[in-house]
Design an enzyme around this catalytic site. Structure first.
Site, short mmCIF file in Angstrom:
data_model
loop_
_atom_site.label_atom_id
_atom_site.label_comp_id
_atom_site.label_asym_id
_atom_site.label_seq_id
_atom_site.Cartn_x
_atom_site.Cartn_y
_atom_site.Cartn_z
N LYS A 1 -4.44 -2.76 6.42
CA LYS A 1 -5.37 -3.13 5.20
C LYS A 1 -4.95 -4.45 4.81
O LYS A 1 -5.18 -5.37 5.47
CB LYS A 1 -5.32 -1.91 4.33
CG LYS A 1 -5.83 -0.64 4.70
CD LYS A 1 -6.10 0.48 4.09
CE LYS A 1 -6.49 1.75 4.79
NZ LYS A 1 -6.17 2.88 4.43
N SER B 1 -8.10 5.91 -2.48
CA SER B 1 -8.91 5.00 -1.65
C SER B 1 -10.41 5.08 -2.19
O SER B 1 -11.14 4.14 -1.71
CB SER B 1 -8.85 5.20 -0.08
OG SER B 1 -9.02 6.57 0.15
N HIS C 1 -3.26 1.79 0.08
CA HIS C 1 -4.27 0.74 -0.51
C HIS C 1 -3.17 -0.20 -1.84
O HIS C 1 -4.08 -0.94 -2.41
CB HIS C 1 -5.42 1.35 -1.24
CG HIS C 1 -6.47 1.66 -0.07
ND1 HIS C 1 -7.59 0.85 0.25
CD2 HIS C 1 -6.57 2.95 0.71
CE1 HIS C 1 -8.33 1.35 1.15
NE2 HIS C 1 -7.91 2.56 1.42
#
Ligand SMILES: *Cc1c(COP(=O)(O)O)cnc(C)c1O
Length: 397
Positions: A244, A186, A214
């Site tokens: 996310k 990340s 991610h």
């Protein structure tokens, strides 16, 4: 109340953090976390959210959340194992499993929770965990909850992993051995070398565990890093987050039916933390449907990422090893990094400084997160500010 002197260590250490430029001030948003945000009565181009696909403010998700909230209420009322499992949770888990191409999936209140839950439910005394040194804090904490031996390997160093896996296996000391890696790291945006990790795991009979917070929604047509490398069916546990690219909140473990059944019986956040609220579950379901219907948002995300990254590289900034939309601009010195971010702020650009202890000392960076929702005009404004501030601070020529 305890005597104030017991807390003097806090006062001292906070002062020290501030003196060294390591203290993070938190500024509240007065708007949704979209491509442009309002703070302190001013508006900023926002380069710091994880809202990759703009789904946090998508009308279809909002409608789904509203409908479910009207039907089921704002809270789920209990932990999953008592009576906090709504039909919606089951529908979400089935969709997630289909999305990931696994037999089953188990949803949790957050991605952080997933690592607390799954690592400690599977690994115990007499086991060993091989963990990339740059793995996310929630993986590190998840490992701490086990009584397993934790063996760190150098970041994405496959020779080091292979050696340590061989030593661990040949020592005969461990009943089970697991290898854990972020799918996408990340802070740097580099992708784990999953084909080699899986190969090493198959050679030394390791349980494979990939935290794809991610990667999900971003790589592999949305299904994530495992799919990106064509490794579906060869990774035992995949963690994803709903907070996310999916734009909502929550996390999930995608795995075999047997592992899912075990997590539902034994993983502590599943048993002891109230389940996701109906609105969040319904919005997540809508997001997964959208991701499966079209790749338009992903294409726009990657276009915007290339545009920003090419622009920054052309200006002379160093972006490190990123291979994803995560766009770190490496500054180095912590104080200078904070100053850089503060000067961008004055130019109307919100791009957060990331410094020690989130990243190693001396590798401070501004981490930019382009999304599908940014326009080229917004990105041009950001690039102009980078050029101005970069020159003023002598980082670019
Ligand atoms: C963000 C992140 C998490 C935590 O996910 P949340 O849903 O925000 O709790 C876990 N692992 C990794 C690798 C992450 O980047």
């Amino acid at each position: 109340m305890a005597s104030p002197t017991l807390f003097s260590f806090i006062t001292e250490q906070l002062a020290d953090l501030k003196a060294r430029g390591l203290y993070n001030t938190i500024e509240p948003l007065e708007s949704a976390n979209g491509p442009v945000i309002r703070m302190g009565g001013r508006s900023f181009v926002n380069l710091s959210s994880n809202n990759y696909l703009g789904l946090a403010t998508d009308k279809r998700l909002i409608d789904a959340a509203v409908q479910a909230t009207i039907q089921f209420g704002v809270g789920s009322g209990a932990v999953r194992t008592i009576n906090g499992t709504l039909s919606l949770h089951i529908e979400l888990e089935e969709k997630l499993a289909a999305f990931k191409g696994t037999e089953a999936a188990v949803a949790y209140p957050s991605g952080f929770n997933c690592n607390m839950a799954a690592i400690s439910a599977i690994m115990g005394d007499g086991d060993a965990i091989l963990s990339d040194e740059l793995n996310h804090a929630s993986i590190i904490d998840g490992c701490r909850l086990t009584k397993s031996k934790v063996i760190r390997y150098s970041h994405s160093d496959m020779d080091d992993l292979r050696t340590k896996a061989r030593e661990a296996r040949e020592s005969g000391r461990y009943a089970k051995i697991m290898v854990i890696s972020d799918g996408v790291f990340s802070m740097d945006g580099d992708i784990a070398k999953l084909p080699e990790i899986v190969d090493i795991a198959e050679t030394y009979d390791l349980i494979t565990y990939v935290d794809d917070a991610h990667g999900s929604g971003v790589l592999g047509g949305g299904a994530g890093t495992v799919k990106h490398f064509g490794l579906s069916g060869r990774v035992d546990l995949q963690i994803g987050t709903l907070s996310k690219a999916v734009g909502v909140v929550g996390g999930y473990v995608a795995c075999s039916q047997a592992v899912a059944d075990w997590l539902k019986a034994r993983s502590r956040p599943f048993l002891f933390s109230t389940s996701l609220p109906p609105g969040a579950v319904a919005a997540s379901i809508a997001a997964i449907d959208l991701l499966q219907e079209s790749r338009d948002l992903q294409e726009q995300l990657w276009n915007n990422a290339s545009y920003l990254q090419n622009g920054l590289r052309r200006l002379g900034f160093s972006l490190g090893p990123t291979a994803t939309p995560i766009t770190p601009c490496i500054v180095g010195d912590e104080e200078k990094t904070q100053r850089f971010s503060a000067m961008l702020y004055e130019e109307g650009i919100f791009a957060k400084a990331i410094v020690f202890p989130t990243v190693p000392k001396g590798t401070g960076r501004i981490r930019n997160m382009p999304t599908s929702e940014h326009t080229s005009e917004m990105l041009d404004r950001a690039l102009a500010a980078y050029e101005k501030v970069g020159c003023e601070l002598g980082i670019i020529g």
